[in-house]
Write a protein that holds these residues in place. Structure first.
Motif, PDB file in Angstrom:
ATOM      1  N   ALA A 180       0.816  -1.217   0.000  1.00  0.00           N
ATOM      2  CA  ALA A 180       0.000   0.000   0.000  1.00  0.00           C
ATOM      3  C   ALA A 180       0.847   1.263   0.000  1.00  0.00           C
ATOM      4  N   TYR A 181       2.163   1.105   0.047  1.00  0.00           N
ATOM      5  CA  TYR A 181       3.071   2.250   0.138  1.00  0.00           C
ATOM      6  C   TYR A 181       4.125   2.173  -0.960  1.00  0.00           C
ATOM      7  N   GLY A 182       4.546   3.335  -1.421  1.00  0.00           N
ATOM      8  CA  GLY A 182       5.557   3.378  -2.456  1.00  0.00           C
ATOM      9  C   GLY A 182       6.970   3.277  -1.931  1.00  0.00           C
ATOM     10  N   ALA A 221     -27.029  10.447 -11.217  1.00  0.00           N
ATOM     11  CA  ALA A 221     -26.998  11.713 -10.479  1.00  0.00           C
ATOM     12  C   ALA A 221     -25.672  12.442 -10.685  1.00  0.00           C
ATOM     13  N   LEU A 222     -24.575  11.699 -10.795  1.00  0.00           N
ATOM     14  CA  LEU A 222     -23.269  12.337 -10.952  1.00  0.00           C
ATOM     15  C   LEU A 222     -23.128  13.068 -12.278  1.00  0.00           C
ATOM     16  N   ARG A 223     -23.963  12.742 -13.245  1.00  0.00           N
ATOM     17  CA  ARG A 223     -23.917  13.458 -14.522  1.00  0.00           C
ATOM     18  C   ARG A 223     -24.375  14.904 -14.378  1.00  0.00           C
ATOM     19  N   HIS A 224     -24.977  15.241 -13.226  1.00  0.00           N
ATOM     20  CA  HIS A 224     -25.439  16.606 -12.994  1.00  0.00           C
ATOM     21  C   HIS A 224     -24.464  17.419 -12.154  1.00  0.00           C
ATOM     22  N   LEU A 225     -23.312  16.838 -11.847  1.00  0.00           N
ATOM     23  CA  LEU A 225     -22.328  17.545 -11.033  1.00  0.00           C
ATOM     24  C   LEU A 225     -21.559  18.535 -11.909  1.00  0.00           C
ATOM     25  N   ALA A 226     -21.714  19.817 -11.616  1.00  0.00           N
ATOM     26  CA  ALA A 226     -21.062  20.846 -12.432  1.00  0.00           C
ATOM     27  C   ALA A 226     -19.613  21.077 -12.028  1.00  0.00           C
ATOM     28  N   GLY A 227     -19.282  20.766 -10.788  1.00  0.00           N
ATOM     29  CA  GLY A 227     -17.929  21.020 -10.304  1.00  0.00           C
ATOM     30  C   GLY A 227     -16.901  20.097 -10.932  1.00  0.00           C
ATOM     31  N   GLU A 228     -15.637  20.509 -10.853  1.00  0.00           N
ATOM     32  CA  GLU A 228     -14.549  19.704 -11.390  1.00  0.00           C
ATOM     33  C   GLU A 228     -14.151  18.605 -10.418  1.00  0.00           C
ATOM     34  N   VAL A 229     -13.708  17.480 -10.973  1.00  0.00           N
ATOM     35  CA  VAL A 229     -13.334  16.307 -10.182  1.00  0.00           C
ATOM     36  C   VAL A 229     -11.969  15.822 -10.637  1.00  0.00           C
ATOM     37  N   LEU A 230     -11.083  15.596  -9.683  1.00  0.00           N
ATOM     38  CA  LEU A 230      -9.783  14.980  -9.944  1.00  0.00           C
ATOM     39  C   LEU A 230      -9.753  13.617  -9.274  1.00  0.00           C
ATOM     40  N   VAL A 231      -9.484  12.573 -10.041  1.00  0.00           N
ATOM     41  CA  VAL A 231      -9.293  11.226  -9.505  1.00  0.00           C
ATOM     42  C   VAL A 231      -7.797  10.937  -9.584  1.00  0.00           C
ATOM     43  N   LEU A 232      -7.160  10.813  -8.430  1.00  0.00           N
ATOM     44  CA  LEU A 232      -5.716  10.592  -8.379  1.00  0.00           C
ATOM     45  C   LEU A 232      -5.428   9.154  -7.980  1.00  0.00           C
ATOM     46  N   ALA A 233      -4.772   8.428  -8.850  1.00  0.00           N
ATOM     47  CA  ALA A 233      -4.362   7.053  -8.572  1.00  0.00           C
ATOM     48  C   ALA A 233      -2.861   7.022  -8.349  1.00  0.00           C
ATOM     49  N   GLY A 234      -2.391   5.956  -7.706  1.00  0.00           N
ATOM     50  CA  GLY A 234      -0.963   5.729  -7.539  1.00  0.00           C
ATOM     51  C   GLY A 234      -0.478   4.704  -8.540  1.00  0.00           C
ATOM     52  N   GLU A 235       0.661   4.944  -9.129  1.00  0.00           N
ATOM     53  CA  GLU A 235       1.218   4.017 -10.123  1.00  0.00           C
ATOM     54  C   GLU A 235       1.347   2.603  -9.568  1.00  0.00           C
ATOM     55  N   ALA A 264       1.575   4.888  -4.214  1.00  0.00           N
ATOM     56  CA  ALA A 264       0.717   3.735  -3.964  1.00  0.00           C
ATOM     57  C   ALA A 264      -0.596   4.240  -3.352  1.00  0.00           C
ATOM     58  N   HIS A 265      -1.081   3.603  -2.301  1.00  0.00           N
ATOM     59  CA  HIS A 265      -2.418   3.937  -1.804  1.00  0.00           C
ATOM     60  C   HIS A 265      -2.442   5.188  -0.927  1.00  0.00           C
ATOM     61  N   PHE A 266      -1.279   5.601  -0.446  1.00  0.00           N
ATOM     62  CA  PHE A 266      -1.173   6.809   0.385  1.00  0.00           C
ATOM     63  C   PHE A 266      -0.172   7.760  -0.284  1.00  0.00           C
ATOM     64  N   PRO A 267      -0.525   8.339  -1.396  1.00  0.00           N
ATOM     65  CA  PRO A 267       0.461   9.040  -2.232  1.00  0.00           C
ATOM     66  C   PRO A 267       1.079  10.266  -1.581  1.00  0.00           C
ATOM     67  N   TRP A 268       0.406  10.857  -0.585  1.00  0.00           N
ATOM     68  CA  TRP A 268       1.002  12.018   0.083  1.00  0.00           C
ATOM     69  C   TRP A 268       2.209  11.623   0.932  1.00  0.00           C
ATOM     70  N   LEU A 269       2.310  10.357   1.312  1.00  0.00           N
ATOM     71  CA  LEU A 269       3.484   9.877   2.045  1.00  0.00           C
ATOM     72  C   LEU A 269       4.621   9.515   1.089  1.00  0.00           C
ATOM     73  N   ASP A 270       4.267   9.061  -0.111  1.00  0.00           N
ATOM     74  CA  ASP A 270       5.281   8.597  -1.057  1.00  0.00           C
ATOM     75  C   ASP A 270       6.064   9.752  -1.685  1.00  0.00           C
ATOM     76  N   ASP A 271       5.381  10.836  -2.002  1.00  0.00           N
ATOM     77  CA  ASP A 271       6.037  12.007  -2.592  1.00  0.00           C
ATOM     78  C   ASP A 271       5.242  13.234  -2.159  1.00  0.00           C
ATOM     79  N   PRO A 272       5.473  13.714  -0.922  1.00  0.00           N
ATOM     80  CA  PRO A 272       4.654  14.804  -0.381  1.00  0.00           C
ATOM     81  C   PRO A 272       4.652  16.053  -1.252  1.00  0.00           C
ATOM     82  N   GLU A 273       5.815  16.448  -1.746  1.00  0.00           N
ATOM     83  CA  GLU A 273       5.894  17.687  -2.515  1.00  0.00           C
ATOM     84  C   GLU A 273       5.093  17.582  -3.810  1.00  0.00           C
ATOM     85  N   ARG A 274       5.234  16.483  -4.503  1.00  0.00           N
ATOM     86  CA  ARG A 274       4.495  16.301  -5.751  1.00  0.00           C
ATOM     87  C   ARG A 274       2.992  16.253  -5.482  1.00  0.00           C
TER      88      ARG A 274
END
Length: 287
Positions: A180-182, A221-235, A264-274
């Motif tokens: 779960a970790y990079g 219902a999600l087709r009516h969401l006007a706001g922007e969405v970012l889906v961030l995955a880990g390599e 990986a699953h906790f990307p802020w720990l793997d590369d905090p700055e990025r």
């Protein structure tokens, strides 16, 4: 530690870190106290994180009716927090299983979201999942040394037990956690150890219980969401895979999927700055 009262009288706690525009953060686990999110890789430099302890976790009270641990009941907790904070519209970040809560909230209250960041989310709420073969392809790519070889073997056993309708042992779940970790160091080992203390296991078992999800209705219902969405995955993350993250992003009118290299699953720990830099950019200017 601020406290507010939700729809059923349960007192819920949240923790505030940093300065700037508020970012409501929904933890995963499922049902893990928000402490594990930390400062999300230094995101507190430009944002005021509002870290919600879901009912029965962290400093929040156990509800009188424990059937309300089911995720669809917790949508009203998020809305109660928005009202408590006095926000007309809000930015939300959700991690892992918390992504399902965010998806249900977006479906129920699309006008209340400005931007939504889904960090390595599971996608049960919209009926998406990776196959065992897709997950194994990702984790087997890390073979060639310890602790990963032992973790891969445990992961394979877990998938086999699940395929047979069983429940993997806590020990085998634990043995697979390095995946779960990079990276692998003392900070990561401490993060894993904290998970055992921070999770409400009975609540986690109820979180995605029968009746929690109606994927066709949520997708519509999600087709009516006007706001922007970012889906961030880990390599390096097997759930969601990069392909699954892209499929989830495609459900939104303004959805974007990205993959963090080496994450990986906790990307802020793997590369905090990025991680923090990408999130700051998205929250300030969009995908």
């Amino acid at each position: 530690m601020p406290i507010f009262t939700s729809y059923d009288g349960t007192e819920l706690a949240y923790h505030v870190r940093g300065e700037g525009e508020p970012l409501v953060c929904l933890p995963g686990g499922a049902m893990r106290a928000s402490a594990y999110l930390g400062d999300l890789g230094g995101l507190t430099a430009g944002r005021r994180l509002v870290l919600l302890d879901l009912r029965g976790t962290g400093d929040s009270r156990v509800p009188a009716d424990e059937s309300t641990y089911r995720v669809d009941h917790q949508v009203a907790d998020v809305e109660a927090l928005r009202v408590h904070l006095g926000l007309e519209r809000m930015d939300v970040l959700a991690h892992s299983a918390g992504g399902n809560l965010a998806l249900l909230y977006a479906a129920a209250h699309p006008a209340r979201l400005r931007r939504l960041a889904l960090i390595t989310p599971t996608c049960w709420a919209v009926g998406l999942d990776s196959t065992p073969e897709q997950r194994l392809e990702v984790v087997r790519g890390r073979a060639g040394g310890e602790p990963y070889d032992a973790a891969i073997a445990a992961y394979e056993r877990n998938l086999a037990v699940l395929a047979a309708g069983g429940t993997p042992t806590p020990a085998d779940w634990g043995r697979a956690m390095p995946l779960a970790y990079g990276r692998w160091d003392e900070e990561v080992r401490a993060h894993i150890d904290a998970g055992a203390r921070e999770k409400n296991l009975p609540a986690g078992a109820a979180f995605a219980g029968p009746g929690a999800f109606d994927p066709p209705a949520t997708r519509a219902a999600l087709r009516h969401l006007a706001g922007e969405v970012l889906v961030l995955a880990g390599e390096l993350d097997s759930n969601p895979t990069a392909a699954l993250a892209a499929e989830l992003a495609g459900l939104f009118p303004r959805g974007t999927a990205e993959v963090q290299p080496g994450g990986a699953h906790f990307p802020w720990l793997d590369d905090p700055e990025r991680f923090a830099g990408r999130l700051e950019h998205f929250l300030a200017t969009g995908a």
